[in-house]
Write a protein that holds these residues in place. Structure first.
Motif, PDB file in Angstrom:
ATOM      1  N   PHE A  14       0.867  -1.172   0.000  1.00  0.00           N
ATOM      2  CA  PHE A  14       0.000   0.000   0.000  1.00  0.00           C
ATOM      3  C   PHE A  14       0.906   1.224   0.000  1.00  0.00           C
ATOM      4  N   SER A  16       1.492   5.013   0.702  1.00  0.00           N
ATOM      5  CA  SER A  16       0.937   6.089   1.517  1.00  0.00           C
ATOM      6  C   SER A  16       0.470   7.239   0.630  1.00  0.00           C
ATOM      7  N   GLU A  45      -5.844   3.271  -3.180  1.00  0.00           N
ATOM      8  CA  GLU A  45      -6.855   2.805  -2.227  1.00  0.00           C
ATOM      9  C   GLU A  45      -6.218   1.863  -1.214  1.00  0.00           C
ATOM     10  N   GLU A  46      -6.870   1.729  -0.080  1.00  0.00           N
ATOM     11  CA  GLU A  46      -6.472   0.735   0.914  1.00  0.00           C
ATOM     12  C   GLU A  46      -6.637  -0.654   0.311  1.00  0.00           C
ATOM     13  N   GLU A  47      -5.880  -1.611   0.811  1.00  0.00           N
ATOM     14  CA  GLU A  47      -5.932  -2.970   0.286  1.00  0.00           C
ATOM     15  C   GLU A  47      -7.231  -3.685   0.652  1.00  0.00           C
ATOM     16  N   GLU A 130     -10.412  10.389  -1.846  1.00  0.00           N
ATOM     17  CA  GLU A 130     -11.002   9.071  -1.605  1.00  0.00           C
ATOM     18  C   GLU A 130     -12.453   8.983  -2.080  1.00  0.00           C
TER      19      GLU A 130
END
Length: 135
Positions: A14, A16, A45-47, A130
């Motif tokens: 991921f 940052s 995106e977050e995993e 996001e």
């Protein structure tokens, strides 16, 4: 300082989205655009989703390649200079921006997904990268 977080169930890292961590990580290796180009770090995106679903690495890589949101890391000396920009809001280093999908040159520097984008291909600034999704 850790810029990458590797999940125990994946080899995918991921990246940052924190501006200060990115600048510190790249240091003097940050590419410097020429002319009227901006260098942006692609929003990642977050995993794992809020619902606990792990997004496969192949899907995350595809999301990076078609992304239209990035963090401005540096700007060429000719950005927003011509007369045609006199009524435009100028972007700054540290801004999250929305740009033309698939615009510019996608590449990786120290494993970070980056893109050079011409200044006239930036649509606007966003405070919430996001929330931006392609349809």
């Amino acid at each position: 300082m850790s810029l990458f977080e590797t999940s125990s169930n994946s080899n995918f890292k991921f990246f940052s989205n924190d501006f200060e961590k990115i600048k510190e990580y790249l240091g003097d290796d940050i590419p410097k655009p020429d002319g009227h180009h901006l260098l942006v770090k692609i929003f990642t995106e977050e995993e794992t989703t809020d619902g606990g679903i792990t997004i496969p690495e192949e899907v995350r890589n595809r999301m990076i390649s078609i992304s239209m949101v990035g963090l401005v890391l540096s700007m060429g000396p000719g950005c927003y200079m011509p007369e045609k920009f006199k009524n435009w809001n100028r972007r700054s280093v540290g801004d999250w921006v929305i740009f033309v999908p698939n615009e510019g040159t996608l590449f990786f520097c120290k494993d970070l997904p980056l893109r050079f984008i011409p200044d006239d291909r930036i649509y606007c600034k966003t405070n919430h990268p996001e929330f931006i999704k392609r349809t």
